[in-house]
Design a protein around this motif. Structure first.
Motif, PDB file in Angstrom:
ATOM      1  N   ARG A 142       3.568   6.816 -10.534  1.00  0.00           N
ATOM      2  CA  ARG A 142       5.069   6.579 -10.086  1.00  0.00           C
ATOM      3  C   ARG A 142       4.982   5.281  -9.240  1.00  0.00           C
ATOM      4  N   TRP A 143       4.118   4.878  -8.253  1.00  0.00           N
ATOM      5  CA  TRP A 143       4.249   3.804  -7.553  1.00  0.00           C
ATOM      6  C   TRP A 143       3.269   2.826  -7.632  1.00  0.00           C
ATOM      7  N   HIS A 144       2.882   2.543  -8.981  1.00  0.00           N
ATOM      8  CA  HIS A 144       2.176   1.565  -9.581  1.00  0.00           C
ATOM      9  C   HIS A 144       2.592   0.171  -9.223  1.00  0.00           C
ATOM     10  N   ALA A 145       4.149   0.141  -9.485  1.00  0.00           N
ATOM     11  CA  ALA A 145       4.602  -1.190  -9.427  1.00  0.00           C
ATOM     12  C   ALA A 145       5.042  -1.646  -8.180  1.00  0.00           C
ATOM     13  N   TYR A 146       5.215  -0.502  -7.200  1.00  0.00           N
ATOM     14  CA  TYR A 146       5.052  -0.988  -5.714  1.00  0.00           C
ATOM     15  C   TYR A 146       3.646  -1.424  -5.289  1.00  0.00           C
ATOM     16  N   ILE A 147       2.595  -0.733  -5.542  1.00  0.00           N
ATOM     17  CA  ILE A 147       1.301  -1.213  -5.249  1.00  0.00           C
ATOM     18  C   ILE A 147       1.070  -2.618  -5.660  1.00  0.00           C
ATOM     19  N   ARG A 148       1.463  -2.741  -6.850  1.00  0.00           N
ATOM     20  CA  ARG A 148       1.404  -4.179  -7.456  1.00  0.00           C
ATOM     21  C   ARG A 148       2.082  -5.491  -6.851  1.00  0.00           C
ATOM     22  N   ALA A 149       3.530  -4.988  -6.339  1.00  0.00           N
ATOM     23  CA  ALA A 149       4.158  -5.786  -5.497  1.00  0.00           C
ATOM     24  C   ALA A 149       3.404  -6.259  -4.069  1.00  0.00           C
ATOM     25  N   MET A 150       2.991  -4.990  -3.733  1.00  0.00           N
ATOM     26  CA  MET A 150       2.162  -5.231  -2.256  1.00  0.00           C
ATOM     27  C   MET A 150       0.908  -6.143  -2.446  1.00  0.00           C
ATOM     28  N   THR A 151       0.362  -6.085  -3.709  1.00  0.00           N
ATOM     29  CA  THR A 151      -1.046  -6.725  -3.538  1.00  0.00           C
ATOM     30  C   THR A 151      -0.578  -8.313  -3.907  1.00  0.00           C
ATOM     31  N   GLY A 152       0.597  -8.442  -4.523  1.00  0.00           N
ATOM     32  CA  GLY A 152       1.286  -9.758  -4.704  1.00  0.00           C
ATOM     33  C   GLY A 152       1.299 -10.442  -3.409  1.00  0.00           C
ATOM     34  N   PHE A 153       1.778  -9.842  -2.702  1.00  0.00           N
ATOM     35  CA  PHE A 153       2.197 -10.241  -1.268  1.00  0.00           C
ATOM     36  C   PHE A 153       0.932 -10.595  -0.448  1.00  0.00           C
ATOM     37  N   ILE A 154       0.172  -9.575  -0.515  1.00  0.00           N
ATOM     38  CA  ILE A 154      -1.364  -9.698   0.375  1.00  0.00           C
ATOM     39  C   ILE A 154      -2.167 -10.483  -0.201  1.00  0.00           C
ATOM     40  N   SER A 155      -2.501 -10.470  -1.643  1.00  0.00           N
ATOM     41  CA  SER A 155      -3.631 -11.290  -2.309  1.00  0.00           C
ATOM     42  C   SER A 155      -3.027 -12.566  -3.162  1.00  0.00           C
ATOM     43  N   GLY A 156      -1.948 -12.199  -3.671  1.00  0.00           N
ATOM     44  CA  GLY A 156      -1.417 -13.249  -4.613  1.00  0.00           C
ATOM     45  C   GLY A 156      -1.430 -12.795  -6.049  1.00  0.00           C
ATOM     46  N   VAL A 157      -2.000 -11.650  -5.983  1.00  0.00           N
ATOM     47  CA  VAL A 157      -2.601 -11.243  -7.478  1.00  0.00           C
ATOM     48  C   VAL A 157      -2.318  -9.723  -7.804  1.00  0.00           C
ATOM     49  N   SER A 158      -2.412  -9.309  -9.235  1.00  0.00           N
ATOM     50  CA  SER A 158      -2.309  -7.912  -9.185  1.00  0.00           C
ATOM     51  C   SER A 158      -3.810  -7.378  -9.017  1.00  0.00           C
TER      52      SER A 158
END
Length: 412
Positions: free
Chosen positions: A130-146
């Motif tokens: 359910r929240w995979h897209a949200y986690i992927r967005a957050m790692t984009g902000f935090i680390s710049g990658v998926s």
């Protein structure tokens, strides 16, 4: 013949220059760009200081730049950021926010408490997608990658070292860093390194402004530059370039929208565009009460700018804001400034993130080559990578190593 040449005028290079300022070494800093700061860059738009690069002093209670700012008389804003507080729950209900953050926090806890055998952060994503897209967005902000491109050990090392204190400098983080090079420090802007060659007891640097000789060199370029062939590196440092391959730069970009005088936006508020889209932007509204929205795109969102340019990034940001606030807001928004770090020559991305299995490569990258080359930059920090204070500390460390090497090589 200089005692030490510093390659790169970002936070690491300036940190090294500050450490060497009180020494007796003849030191020169060279920077390819026409400005100092590297990935720290404050621009002035209608008198507003906007940070296109790093903007928050992370782990501020132990961040060396906070001390430097105080010494320079620059005001520090210690108010906590509005991150994670969806303004008026627009497009993201209170329950959804609770569940999404719970999924993210549980995933981060599993990375630390039950690290995957393959060191791939995606391996412990929740079974419920359910929240995979949200986690992927957050790692984009935090680390710049998926997540599938993140070392679990690397992510955890940063997370456990961070103090959670995040402050701001009203005059701009980039302005703080670029303005902190000691006045007496010799430096040359617009001087790009083209070739580095080793000789017994010295190093030759061929640059766009001529050849420079040095007894030692501190290399602070990004990992993207280190692995690229823009600079001809000696064969002897291939192991360092191999290490850099395992620590690539993620994608992180910022866009700024100017607000019309009567724009219906509240100070110090934040919105996440779409929690179900991994390319979503995060929007910080009226920071310091200024009439701007800072649009932060990471990972998938920043890749849009790399593929299609800044106009596509602006269109994406304005579309998300319009969806949340109504189409009428378009008339209040004017694009004014944007970064493009991925396509910026001699930088090549946002900040470093170790690939699965690559966390140990940070220490290998930080190791000196004999008594000639010393490596610095945020990517060489094992815990404070992706930050300006991590870069600063690495520059100080490399300067100490170079001084020690020179003292050993000089006759008593």
């Amino acid at each position: 013949m200089y005692d030490i040449v510093i390659v790169g005028g970002g936070a690491a290079g300036i940190g090294a220059a500050r450490r060497l300022a009180g020494s007796q070494c003849d030191t020169l800093l060279i920077e390819a760009a026409p400005r100092l700061g590297g990935r720290a860059h404050t621009v002035s738009v209608d008198g507003l200081a906007l940070d296109l690069g790093c903007g928050w002093l992370h782990s501020a209670d132990r961040n060396s730049w906070a001390q430097v700012a105080t010494e320079r008389g620059m005001a520090i804003d210690r108010r906590p950021p509005a991150w994670g507080k969806q303004h008026r729950h627009l497009g993201f209900t209170a329950r959804e926010q609770h569940d999404a953050r719970g999924a993210l926090n549980d995933w981060i806890a599993r990375l630390a408490d039950a690290p995957p055998a393959d060191d791939n952060a995606a391996s412990v994503l929740p079974v419920d997608r359910r929240w995979h897209a949200y986690i992927r967005a957050m790692t984009g902000f935090i680390s710049g990658v998926s997540p599938d491109r993140i070392s679990a050990a690397d992510f955890t090392a940063y997370d456990q070292a961070a103090t959670g204190q995040n402050w701001r400098v009203a005059e701009g983080y980039g302005a703080l860093i670029a303005g902190s090079l000691p006045h007496a420090a010799k430096h040359r802007l617009g001087t790009a390194l083209q070739r580095l060659a080793l000789a017994p007891g010295s190093v030759r640097l061929d640059t766009t402004a001529g050849t420079i000789q040095a007894r030692t060199v501190i290399v602070t370029v990004s990992t993207a530059v280190l692995v690229d062939d823009t600079i001809r590196w000696p064969a002897e440092i291939e192991p360092w370039r191999d290490a850099a391959y395992a620590i690539p730069l993620g994608r992180n970009e910022k866009l700024f929208l100017r607000l019309a005088p009567n724009a219906p936006f509240e100070d110090e508020t934040q919105l996440l565009g779409n929690p179900n889209d991994p390319a979503t932007g995060a929007y910080y509204i009226r920071s310091f009460g200024r009439p701007v929205i800072e649009c932060f795109l990471g990972g998938d969102g920043a890749a849009l700018i790399a593929r299609e340019g800044q106009e596509a990034g602006y269109a994406h940001a304005i579309a998300e804001l319009s969806t949340l606030l109504g189409s009428d807001v378009r008339s209040f928004l004017q694009p004014v400034a944007a970064s493009d770090w991925t396509r910026t020559a001699r930088i090549g991305g946002g900040y470093s993130c170790a690939l699965p299995g690559g966390a140990a490569e940070r220490r290998r990258l930080a190791a000196p080559f004999e008594n000639l080359l010393f490596f610095a930059g945020e990517a060489t920090s094992s815990t404070d990578f992706s930050t300006a204070h991590g870069a600063y500390a690495s520059g100080m460390r490399a300067a100490e190593e170079a001084l020690a090497a020179l003292s050993r090589s000089r006759p008593a």
